[in-house]
Design an enzyme around this catalytic site. Sequence first.
Site, mmCIF file in Angstrom:
data_model
loop_
_atom_site.group_PDB
_atom_site.id
_atom_site.type_symbol
_atom_site.label_atom_id
_atom_site.label_comp_id
_atom_site.label_asym_id
_atom_site.label_seq_id
_atom_site.Cartn_x
_atom_site.Cartn_y
_atom_site.Cartn_z
ATOM 1 N N GLY A 88 0.799 -1.211 0.000
ATOM 2 C CA GLY A 88 0.000 0.000 0.000
ATOM 3 C C GLY A 88 0.835 1.266 0.000
ATOM 4 N N ARG A 142 1.966 3.192 2.372
ATOM 5 C CA ARG A 142 3.127 3.215 3.267
ATOM 6 C C ARG A 142 4.277 2.426 2.675
ATOM 7 N NH1 ARG A 142 6.088 0.942 7.529
ATOM 8 N NH2 ARG A 142 6.611 2.467 9.152
ATOM 9 N N CYS A 143 3.976 1.269 2.092
ATOM 10 C CA CYS A 143 5.028 0.440 1.479
ATOM 11 C C CYS A 143 5.759 1.194 0.376
ATOM 12 C CB CYS A 143 4.417 -0.831 0.886
ATOM 13 S SG CYS A 143 3.675 -1.955 2.078
ATOM 14 N N MET A 144 5.039 2.074 -0.332
ATOM 15 C CA MET A 144 5.600 2.743 -1.511
ATOM 16 C C MET A 144 6.363 4.018 -1.161
ATOM 17 S SD MET A 144 2.750 2.310 -4.510
ATOM 18 C CE MET A 144 1.591 3.406 -3.722
#
Length: 408
Positions: A393, A395-397
Site C-alpha cells: 500500500g 506506506r510500502c511505496m
Amino acid sequence: MNNLAINVNSEIGKLKKVLLHRPGKELENLMPEYLERLLFDDIPYLKIAQEEHDEFANILRKNGVEVVYLEDLVAESISKNDVKLQFIDEFIEEAGIKEDRETNLLREYFQSFSNKDMILKMMEGIRKTEIKDYKLKNLTDYLNNDYPFIIDPMPNLYFTRDPFATVGNGATIHKMHTVTRNRETLFAKYIFNCNQTYKETKLWYDRSEDFSIEGGDVLVLNEKTLAVGISQRTHPNAIEKLANKLLTEDSNFDKILAIDIPKQRTFMHLDTVFTMVDYDKFTMHPNIKNDISVYVLERDNNGKMIISEEQGSLEDILKKYLNLDKINLIKCGGNSIIDAAREQWNDGSNTLCIAPGEVIVYSRNYVTNQVLQEEGIKTHVMPSSELSRGRGGPRCMSMPLIREDLNK
C-alpha cells in the site's frame, strides 16, 4: 552528523520530504512462470501503474511534501568515475555473475549509459537478447538457456519502504529476507556512503549483517519508542542487534517493542498488521489476535540490555507505551469479514500518514476508507488498480526522509 538530512521521530508528524521510486520497465520483465521467484502474484500494467504512481506523488506535492526519487539519488551518489566503476562491479557480483566473460560484457554495457539511465537499466533487468556478444559457452549456460535474463529485474523497488528505514536522525540499511530483494539495498549503501546530502547519516544497521530485517516491520511510534515486527522477513536476532546500537549511541530512543506477528504472507510485515494514523488511532488487520506477545528491549541503569515480555491486547500495550488513556484500533473492512478479507488483500490497513489524522489510501479500499472518515481521519484517495497488484500500500511505496517533530 547531518541532523537535517534525516529526521523521522514519529509515524504521523507532518511529512516534509519522501523518497519514491516510479515503477519502470522492470514490471514489463515480469513473466507468469517466474512470478514466485520475483515475489509477485500478478503483473501490473506499467502505463497505468505509472499514472497511478504519478498521482500518488502529486497528492504528496499538493500537501507540501518534497518528493525525491531513488534513481536520482543513486545517480548523484556515483558521480565520481571511480565510485561508478566500483558500484558497477559490486552490482554485477551481487547479481550472481561469476564468469569473467559475462562480467566484462556487462561492465562495458553499463558504462555505455548515463548514470541515471544505467541505474534504470539495472533496475529493469538485462535480457540475454540485449547483449549482442552474449553466447553460450559453459555447460551451465546451456542448462540455463531457457531462462531469458542475464540479470533479474527488480520489480519490488517501487516499495521503497523495505530496503532501508529512517529512524530518528539515522537510518538502517537492511539485509533482506530473500536474495531476490537483497540487491535493492546496494542502492541505499551508495546513497548513505557517497551522496553529498546523506553520507554523514548515522547507520543503526548495515546490509552486511547476518540476519534479515525489512522496513515494513519498522514503525517509529514516537521520539522514544520504536516498534519492530518479528515477522516472516525480520529475524529476532536482527532486532536485538539493532537495539544494541540504537539504544546506546547518539539516539533519543530508549526502547524497542518487538511485536511477534504471524509468520505468513498475509501478515508479511508489521505495517500490514497496523499503521498509525493519528495520535491515538491505528488501522488494524481484522484477523490479528486480541492477545499479542510483545518483547520490550531497553537499557537498565548500568547500560545493560534487558528484555521483558508483555502479554495482553495490542490496545493495552500501545496505551501503556504511548502514555495514552485510550487507543482506537480501526479495523480494515469494518465489521464485515468479506469486505475485510478483500480489502486486507489490497492493503487496506497500509496507509501513509502525512500529518496527524491525515492519510493517503487506495481508492479500491472504499469500505475501510469510509470507516476511517467516520472516525475523523482525512483521506487522500489515490487510484490503485495496478499498483495494488504488487501487494503493498501507500506506506510500502514511500520512505519518509523528513517529518516535522510532534508538539510535545
